[in-house]
Design an enzyme around this catalytic site. Structure first.
Site, PDB file in Angstrom:
ATOM      1  N   TYR A  92      -1.606 -12.956  -1.053  1.00 44.57           N
ATOM      2  CA  TYR A  92      -0.931 -12.714  -2.343  1.00 44.57           C
ATOM      3  C   TYR A  92       0.462 -12.152  -2.133  1.00 44.57           C
ATOM      4  O   TYR A  92       0.784 -11.639  -1.060  1.00 44.57           O
ATOM      5  CB  TYR A  92      -1.752 -11.784  -3.242  1.00 44.57           C
ATOM      6  CG  TYR A  92      -2.229 -10.459  -2.660  1.00 44.57           C
ATOM      7  CD1 TYR A  92      -1.400  -9.341  -2.578  1.00 44.57           C
ATOM      8  CD2 TYR A  92      -3.553 -10.313  -2.222  1.00 44.57           C
ATOM      9  CE1 TYR A  92      -1.861  -8.128  -2.096  1.00 44.57           C
ATOM     10  CE2 TYR A  92      -4.020  -9.097  -1.730  1.00 44.57           C
ATOM     11  CZ  TYR A  92      -3.168  -8.007  -1.671  1.00 44.57           C
ATOM     12  OH  TYR A  92      -3.634  -6.803  -1.186  1.00 44.57           O
ATOM     13  N   ARG A 104       0.832  -1.206   0.000  1.00 50.79           N
ATOM     14  CA  ARG A 104       0.000   0.000   0.000  1.00 50.79           C
ATOM     15  C   ARG A 104       0.872   1.264   0.000  1.00 50.79           C
ATOM     16  O   ARG A 104       0.554   2.257  -0.648  1.00 50.79           O
ATOM     17  CB  ARG A 104      -0.908  -0.024   1.239  1.00 50.79           C
ATOM     18  CG  ARG A 104      -1.977   1.041   1.259  1.00 50.79           C
ATOM     19  CD  ARG A 104      -2.788   0.936   2.545  1.00 50.79           C
ATOM     20  NE  ARG A 104      -3.849   1.921   2.573  1.00 50.79           N
ATOM     21  CZ  ARG A 104      -3.685   3.194   2.887  1.00 50.79           C
ATOM     22  NH1 ARG A 104      -2.483   3.643   3.208  1.00 50.79           N
ATOM     23  NH2 ARG A 104      -4.715   4.023   2.889  1.00 50.79           N
ATOM     24  N   ASP A 106     -13.638   7.087   1.119  1.00 53.67           N
ATOM     25  CA  ASP A 106     -14.261   6.511   2.313  1.00 53.67           C
ATOM     26  C   ASP A 106     -15.098   7.535   3.078  1.00 53.67           C
ATOM     27  O   ASP A 106     -15.979   7.159   3.859  1.00 53.67           O
ATOM     28  CB  ASP A 106     -13.191   5.954   3.264  1.00 53.67           C
ATOM     29  CG  ASP A 106     -12.739   4.547   2.874  1.00 53.67           C
ATOM     30  OD1 ASP A 106     -13.160   4.053   1.815  1.00 53.67           O
ATOM     31  OD2 ASP A 106     -11.952   3.955   3.642  1.00 53.67           O
TER      32      ASP A 106
END
Ligand code: FAD
Length: 407
Positions: free
Chosen positions: A237, A130, A318
């Site tokens: 992953y 991220r 968000d």
């Protein structure tokens, strides 16, 4: 106006620049303040500056950290990132899974596999750290436009502009404000009140990034795998092209009382986590056994908001459509928002801001509400392949926009 990408992957308008001036595109005329330098806020800064908007970003944190979390970038958001000019950087640093693989938690039986070749949806599907995505976006914005240590406290509406006050005592003004300050958005509370219900359904995400060398000889394959249990799942992953870094994220029941404000600092108990997946497939147990430490995150959601803007203040990401992470679309839809918002603002001057915000909301809300609902149900791709074209095939730069939003 059609928007294209040039060979370098940067946004290029189908119209020559001088013509855009004639059409009233604001060439540094419009000033926009963005509250929050998360993925949505930085993406919006990057898209708006492409259209000549004077953007300033205000972030409460005093620095950006590299806390262990992976992120999946689906083709729908990759198209926007291509327009911003960061695609190459992300490709270099990411793992590109060949498919979404869905397996039963204990037996490992494959229930559904969605191939993700780049040609299918017009952009790659990438899994990466991220922080890599965040720093690529931050790098797309001149440092002087990013103001750390600025926590929004108040907003005041004036005739033709908004005045902001920050906790550090700074006061400043802009033609308009974009609240990209996350699920606990102060901007949203200021413009809509704080009564919109936040749902904590008693589930948490444990997540960690760690060296794949700790897995020994275990090979996680070329897919991103979601392992489905009866009441919990885990997604695993690689996050690097060399497949030397691995990430997992869970959704697991937790007593309803547990809830933190969004935080990158709450650590999880690995023993509790391993026990929660004790009857999962040996590959899952091997990943959790190898992981040295993890963070823990409450999974929160809200119903779609009644509206996204108030005058010259609008919400993004968000702040207006928080969703569960189960479709990996929270950041992706925030990035889509950024492109549509920029397109709506591209042809207005300060007097047209409110109309542009209505148009943005009118275009975005049906799509994000649909994704919020599907994500909440957590059945996406579990057993069958749903229609995925509407989701991954979406191109925020070129999708037709209706002329008007709400009046
Ligand atoms: C476990 C988990 C896994 C996820 N995985 C994926 C995934 O794989 N793919 C995907 O697309 N999405 C994923 N998401 C969702 C994604 O992380 C969010 O949707 C995305 O980060 C939203 O971006 P944002 O900019 O709206 O908010 P945020 O990223 O929360 O950023 C908000 C920013 O605003 C700042 N801020 C807050 N209040 C103020 C204030 N008063 N003044 C100034 N600044 C303020 C905050 O410090 C922060 O920097 C996941 C989420 C979770 C919880």
């Amino acid at each position: 106006m059609a928007v294209l990408t040039n060979r370098q992957g940067c946004l290029a308008s189908a119209e020559p620049k001088d013509q855009r001036k004639v059409r009233g595109m604001p060439q540094d005329k419009l000033s926009i303040a963005i509250i929050g330098a998360g993925i949505g806020g930085l993406a919006a800064a990057a898209t708006l500056q492409l259209f000549g908007v004077n953007v300033q970003v205000y972030e409460q944190a005093t620095q950006f950290g590299r806390v262990g979390a992976g992120i999946q970038m689906m083709p729908n958001s990759m198209k926007v990132l291509r327009g911003i000019g960061v695609e190459a950087k992300l490709r270099e640093a990411a793992f590109a899974p060949k498919s979404h693989l869905n397996r039963i938690g204990d037996t490992g039986e494959v229930t559904n596999e969605l191939a993700m070749p780049e040609e299918r949806f017009g952009a790659p599907y990438l899994c990466l750290h991220r922080a890599t995505l965040h720093s690529a976006l931050a790098g797309a914005i001149p440092a002087e436009r990013l103001h750390l240590g600025h926590k929004l406290a108040e907003l005041e509406h004036h005739d033709g502009y908004i005045e902001m006050e920050f906790d550090n005592g700074v006061r400043t003004q802009a033609d308009a404000v974009v609240g990209a300050d996350g699920v606990h958005s102060v901007t949203r509370n200021i413009i809509l009140g704080s009564e919109q219900r936040l749902y904590n359904r008693g589930r948490v995400a444990y997540r960690a990034v760690f060296p794949a060398s700790l897995l020994g000889s275990l090979d996680l394959g070329n897919s991103r795998t979601k392992w489905w249990g009866a009441d919990r799942h885990v997604v695993i992953y690689y996050t690097s092209p060399a497949r030397d870094e691995v990430y997992f994220v869970t959704s697991v029941p937790e007593p309803l009382e547990w809830m933190t404000p969004e935080s990158w600092s709450t650590t999880g108990d690995m023993a509790v986590l391993r026990q929660a997946y004790g009857d999962f497939h040996e590959d899952v147990r091997a990943v959790l056994d190898a992981c040295p430490s993890c963070h823990k995150w409450a999974i929160l959601e809200r119903d779609p908001l009644p509206r996204w803007s108030d005058g010259r203040v609008v919400l993004l990401g968000d702040a207006c459509h928080p969703m569960t992470p189960y479709m990996a679309q929270g950041a992706a839809t925030s990035i889509e928002d950024a492109a549509i918002l920029a397109r709506c603002l591209a042809e207005v001057d300060s007097g047209g801001v409110e109309g542009a915000f209505h148009r943005y909301e009118a275009h975005r809300k049906p799509r994000t509400s649909r994704i919020q609902a599907i994500s909440s149900a957590n059945t996406w791709m579990q057993n069958t392949e749903p229609d995925t074209d509407w989701l991954y095939g979406y191109d925020a730069w070129n999708v037709p926009l209706s002329e008007t939003g709400r009046n």
